[in-house]
Design a protein around this motif. Structure first.
Motif, PDB file in Angstrom:
ATOM      1  N   GLU A 113      91.627 -49.774  69.781  1.00  0.00           N
ATOM      2  CA  GLU A 113      92.020 -48.368  69.871  1.00  0.00           C
ATOM      3  C   GLU A 113      92.711 -48.060  71.189  1.00  0.00           C
ATOM      4  O   GLU A 113      93.690 -47.300  71.233  1.00  0.00           O
ATOM      5  CB  GLU A 113      90.791 -47.489  69.684  1.00  0.00           C
ATOM      6  CG  GLU A 113      90.225 -47.542  68.264  1.00  0.00           C
ATOM      7  CD  GLU A 113      88.902 -46.806  68.142  1.00  0.00           C
ATOM      8  OE1 GLU A 113      88.339 -46.413  69.195  1.00  0.00           O
ATOM      9  OE2 GLU A 113      88.423 -46.653  66.999  1.00  0.00           O
ATOM     10  N   ALA A 114      92.221 -48.662  72.275  1.00  0.00           N
ATOM     11  CA  ALA A 114      92.841 -48.436  73.583  1.00  0.00           C
ATOM     12  C   ALA A 114      94.252 -49.025  73.626  1.00  0.00           C
ATOM     13  O   ALA A 114      95.168 -48.449  74.215  1.00  0.00           O
ATOM     14  CB  ALA A 114      91.980 -49.047  74.683  1.00  0.00           C
ATOM     15  N   CYS A 115      94.417 -50.186  72.985  1.00  0.00           N
ATOM     16  CA  CYS A 115      95.737 -50.821  72.920  1.00  0.00           C
ATOM     17  C   CYS A 115      96.715 -49.915  72.184  1.00  0.00           C
ATOM     18  O   CYS A 115      97.839 -49.681  72.654  1.00  0.00           O
ATOM     19  CB  CYS A 115      95.629 -52.172  72.226  1.00  0.00           C
ATOM     20  SG  CYS A 115      97.218 -52.914  71.768  1.00  0.00           S
ATOM     21  N   ILE A 116      96.302 -49.403  71.034  1.00  0.00           N
ATOM     22  CA  ILE A 116      97.174 -48.558  70.221  1.00  0.00           C
ATOM     23  C   ILE A 116      97.457 -47.229  70.925  1.00  0.00           C
ATOM     24  O   ILE A 116      98.578 -46.704  70.867  1.00  0.00           O
ATOM     25  CB  ILE A 116      96.549 -48.326  68.835  1.00  0.00           C
ATOM     26  CG1 ILE A 116      96.554 -49.644  68.047  1.00  0.00           C
ATOM     27  CG2 ILE A 116      97.295 -47.241  68.062  1.00  0.00           C
ATOM     28  CD1 ILE A 116      95.839 -49.572  66.718  1.00  0.00           C
ATOM     29  N   LYS A 117      96.468 -46.706  71.628  1.00  0.00           N
ATOM     30  CA  LYS A 117      96.664 -45.458  72.363  1.00  0.00           C
ATOM     31  C   LYS A 117      97.744 -45.637  73.426  1.00  0.00           C
ATOM     32  O   LYS A 117      98.559 -44.728  73.667  1.00  0.00           O
ATOM     33  CB  LYS A 117      95.354 -45.016  73.016  1.00  0.00           C
ATOM     34  CG  LYS A 117      95.462 -43.701  73.775  1.00  0.00           C
ATOM     35  CD  LYS A 117      94.122 -43.281  74.364  1.00  0.00           C
ATOM     36  CE  LYS A 117      94.252 -41.963  75.124  1.00  0.00           C
ATOM     37  NZ  LYS A 117      92.935 -41.541  75.710  1.00  0.00           N
TER      38      LYS A 117
END
Length: 227
Positions: A145-149
């Motif tokens: 999720e942090a990567c996509i954010k």
């Protein structure tokens, strides 16, 4: 350009390639090359080390599966061997000879290319392998999720957007690629979602994994550009 000048340029080039393709930026190495030039730096690095001791920079490239980007490999290229003594060449050969072949990048057969699964008979530091129908690697969803954010859901290689191509059913869909081979890590480490992960479409994800360790994002982009 003299052979020595060519070697100097190649030393700068392997620094950049190692950084882009493996994430290892040998800043001490770069400072030495700029200050003393490539040939002097290489000769200093090739001074006989204690038996069984592997220098930090070479170990980092081994961990990344890219000893082909090492100074030890560069000095053995036919166009550069005349710059070095037989003893220096022997030292370079000896260091590479002690590296097991599986630590070098090698091709992955198409029928064995499943980037979303990992073999169950290996030990992994980041998560646990569990047997369902196939081996599933329990990655940290928060890291994804942090990567996509940070990077979004557009493929970092080909720039494809599933939402743009498929509409509602494609919204939020993307694979997340681990740039650092998880199976090659020698100890537990904390994933940096910005530096270690990259959103990629399934096609590009599979193509990244046509080699083990995987191709870098830059390498695959270059393949697309020159096809």
């Amino acid at each position: 350009m003299s052979t020595e000048d060519e070697f100097h340029e190649e030393m700068l080039a392997i620094y950049k390639r190692a950084g882009k393709e493996t994430g290892y930026w040998g800043n001490y190495f770069l400072r030495s090359v700029k200050k003393h030039r490539g040939l002097a730096t290489a000769k200093q690095m090739l001074r006989s080390s204690k038996q069984g001791t592997i220098q930090k920079g070479l170990q980092s490239l081994i961990d990344a599966g890219r000893p082909d980007l090492s100074v030890e490999n560069l000095v053995q290229q036919p166009r550069f061997v005349s710059l070095f003594t037989p003893e220096e060449i022997a030292e370079a050969k000896q260091r590479l000879a002690q590296i097991p072949q599986f630590a070098f990048r090698h091709p992955v057969l198409p029928e064995e290319n499943f980037p979303e699964t990992l073999p169950a008979d290996l030990t992994y530091a980041e998560g646990a392998v569990r047997k369902i129908t196939v081996s599933v690697f329990e990655r940290d969803r928060r890291a994804r999720e942090a990567c996509i954010k940070k990077h979004g859901t557009r493929c970092m290689v080909c720039k494809m957007s599933f939402a743009k191509t498929y509409g509602k059913i494609g919204k939020g869909f993307i694979h997340v690629h681990h740039k650092k081979p998880l199976a090659a890590t020698r100890s537990k480490y904390l994933i940096n979602p910005v530096k270690d992960l990259a959103p990629v479409c399934p096609n590009c994800h599979a193509m990244l994994h046509t080699s083990q360790p995987p191709l870098s994002i830059d390498e695959l982009q270059e393949i697309i550009r020159v096809k």
